[in-house]
Design a protein around this motif. Structure first.
Motif, PDB file in Angstrom:
ATOM      1  N   GLU A 121       0.829  -1.197   0.000  1.00  0.00           N
ATOM      2  CA  GLU A 121       0.000   0.000   0.000  1.00  0.00           C
ATOM      3  C   GLU A 121       0.867   1.252   0.000  1.00  0.00           C
ATOM      4  N   THR A 122       1.858   1.268   0.872  1.00  0.00           N
ATOM      5  CA  THR A 122       2.727   2.429   0.985  1.00  0.00           C
ATOM      6  C   THR A 122       3.569   2.616  -0.264  1.00  0.00           C
ATOM      7  N   ASN A 123       4.107   1.524  -0.793  1.00  0.00           N
ATOM      8  CA  ASN A 123       4.967   1.605  -1.969  1.00  0.00           C
ATOM      9  C   ASN A 123       4.192   2.101  -3.185  1.00  0.00           C
ATOM     10  N   ASN A 124       2.956   1.649  -3.334  1.00  0.00           N
ATOM     11  CA  ASN A 124       2.140   2.104  -4.458  1.00  0.00           C
ATOM     12  C   ASN A 124       1.853   3.597  -4.363  1.00  0.00           C
ATOM     13  N   LEU A 125       1.523   4.056  -3.156  1.00  0.00           N
ATOM     14  CA  LEU A 125       1.264   5.480  -2.964  1.00  0.00           C
ATOM     15  C   LEU A 125       2.508   6.304  -3.255  1.00  0.00           C
ATOM     16  N   LEU A 126       3.655   5.816  -2.823  1.00  0.00           N
ATOM     17  CA  LEU A 126       4.903   6.541  -3.045  1.00  0.00           C
ATOM     18  C   LEU A 126       5.216   6.634  -4.532  1.00  0.00           C
ATOM     19  N   ASN A 127       5.062   5.536  -5.251  1.00  0.00           N
ATOM     20  CA  ASN A 127       5.341   5.547  -6.689  1.00  0.00           C
ATOM     21  C   ASN A 127       4.407   6.496  -7.433  1.00  0.00           C
ATOM     22  N   GLN A 128       3.151   6.532  -7.013  1.00  0.00           N
ATOM     23  CA  GLN A 128       2.200   7.459  -7.623  1.00  0.00           C
ATOM     24  C   GLN A 128       2.627   8.906  -7.381  1.00  0.00           C
ATOM     25  N   ALA A 129       3.039   9.184  -6.150  1.00  0.00           N
ATOM     26  CA  ALA A 129       3.441  10.546  -5.796  1.00  0.00           C
ATOM     27  C   ALA A 129       4.678  10.973  -6.578  1.00  0.00           C
ATOM     28  N   ILE A 130       5.653  10.081  -6.702  1.00  0.00           N
ATOM     29  CA  ILE A 130       6.881  10.398  -7.433  1.00  0.00           C
ATOM     30  C   ILE A 130       6.575  10.681  -8.900  1.00  0.00           C
ATOM     31  N   ALA A 131       5.648   9.917  -9.463  1.00  0.00           N
ATOM     32  CA  ALA A 131       5.290  10.094 -10.869  1.00  0.00           C
ATOM     33  C   ALA A 131       4.664  11.457 -11.135  1.00  0.00           C
ATOM     34  N   GLU A 132       4.063  12.049 -10.105  1.00  0.00           N
ATOM     35  CA  GLU A 132       3.394  13.336 -10.271  1.00  0.00           C
ATOM     36  C   GLU A 132       4.320  14.529 -10.021  1.00  0.00           C
ATOM     37  N   LEU A 133       5.556  14.271  -9.620  1.00  0.00           N
ATOM     38  CA  LEU A 133       6.513  15.356  -9.406  1.00  0.00           C
ATOM     39  C   LEU A 133       6.954  15.947 -10.741  1.00  0.00           C
ATOM     40  N   SER A 134       7.450  17.171 -10.694  1.00  0.00           N
ATOM     41  CA  SER A 134       8.029  17.757 -11.900  1.00  0.00           C
ATOM     42  C   SER A 134       9.308  16.985 -12.230  1.00  0.00           C
ATOM     43  N   PRO A 135       9.789  17.045 -13.477  1.00  0.00           N
ATOM     44  CA  PRO A 135      11.013  16.315 -13.840  1.00  0.00           C
ATOM     45  C   PRO A 135      12.193  16.657 -12.933  1.00  0.00           C
ATOM     46  N   GLN A 136      12.347  17.944 -12.585  1.00  0.00           N
ATOM     47  CA  GLN A 136      13.464  18.349 -11.735  1.00  0.00           C
ATOM     48  C   GLN A 136      13.311  17.806 -10.318  1.00  0.00           C
ATOM     49  N   GLN A 137      12.097  17.893  -9.781  1.00  0.00           N
ATOM     50  CA  GLN A 137      11.853  17.379  -8.436  1.00  0.00           C
ATOM     51  C   GLN A 137      12.056  15.869  -8.386  1.00  0.00           C
ATOM     52  N   ARG A 138      11.575  15.182  -9.426  1.00  0.00           N
ATOM     53  CA  ARG A 138      11.721  13.726  -9.470  1.00  0.00           C
ATOM     54  C   ARG A 138      13.191  13.326  -9.527  1.00  0.00           C
ATOM     55  N   MET A 139      13.974  14.046 -10.327  1.00  0.00           N
ATOM     56  CA  MET A 139      15.393  13.733 -10.448  1.00  0.00           C
ATOM     57  C   MET A 139      16.118  13.943  -9.122  1.00  0.00           C
ATOM     58  N   VAL A 140      15.825  15.058  -8.454  1.00  0.00           N
ATOM     59  CA  VAL A 140      16.458  15.342  -7.166  1.00  0.00           C
ATOM     60  C   VAL A 140      16.079  14.284  -6.139  1.00  0.00           C
ATOM     61  N   TYR A 141      14.796  13.920  -6.113  1.00  0.00           N
ATOM     62  CA  TYR A 141      14.340  12.912  -5.152  1.00  0.00           C
ATOM     63  C   TYR A 141      15.038  11.581  -5.396  1.00  0.00           C
TER      64      TYR A 141
END
Length: 200
Positions: A121-141
């Motif tokens: 449950e947690t991993n799915n939510l995290l992956n969804q959240a990461i996918a919604e980040l901007s390209p720069q935010q996703r790269m930094v994360y």
């Protein structure tokens, strides 16, 4: 501050384990002041303490089925808040290159008491959240949070300043936290409206 227990606490915990949101709201109202005060005492920040309150009760709700196994909820909550708050401090100190100073504190923490969330449950939510980040935010994360790079190392790789990396990371974590709170399965949205740090 003193930790006052419910007279019928075991019954309340059993009801929460069955998904009773009314019982969960009672638990939240009873303990939110303690969690906020304890979190603020450790982090020295009202903003961090407010986030700790919501993070702690989100964890409790997601792992509610294990609550009947908790024999002393007060001690359990005390350790949970302490560990989570120290994790917040550790992250803050790492961001300011002070991890060595924090290690003296963190070495005393019993991490085995940290509440475990449902992994899928947690991993799915995290992956969804990461996918919604901007390209720069996703790269930094991905570079800093998942690959373990320091901010200055990520800055070199992305050809930006470490201050910009820090800004992207803060925005990314805020979006991830908000996504998690918004979409957490069966998490009572009422709780998000109940909490107001100005009431403490």
């Amino acid at each position: 501050m003193a930790l006052n227990h419910f007279v019928n606490e075991l019954e309340i915990l059993a009801q929460i384990a069955e998904g009773d949101q009314r019982a969960f709201t009672l638990l939240f109202k009873h303990y939110q002041r303690f969690v906020f005060s304890f979190g603020k005492k450790i982090t020295h920040s009202e903003e961090s303490a407010g986030e700790i309150v919501q993070d702690i009760f989100l964890k409790i709700w997601l792992a509610r089925e294990s609550l009947p196994e908790v024999k002393n909820f007060g001690a359990y909550l005390n350790r949970l808040v302490r560990n989570h708050s120290l994790n917040v401090v550790r992250k803050q100190l790492q961001d300011t290159k002070s991890a060595v100073e924090f290690s003296k504190i963190f070495s005393e923490v019993d991490e085995s008491t940290i509440l475990q969330l449902d992994y899928n449950e947690t991993n799915n939510l995290l992956n969804q959240a990461i996918a919604e980040l901007s390209p720069q935010q996703r790269m930094v994360y991905q570079l800093c949070h998942q690959q373990g790079l320091k901010y200055d190392e990520a800055a070199v790789q992305m050809n930006i300043s470490s201050q910009t990396v820090n800004s992207y990371m803060k925005d990314a974590l805020k979006k991830i936290r908000n996504h998690f709170r918004k979409h957490a399965v069966a998490y009572p949205l009422l709780i998000l409206g109940l909490f107001d740090k100005h009431h403490f």
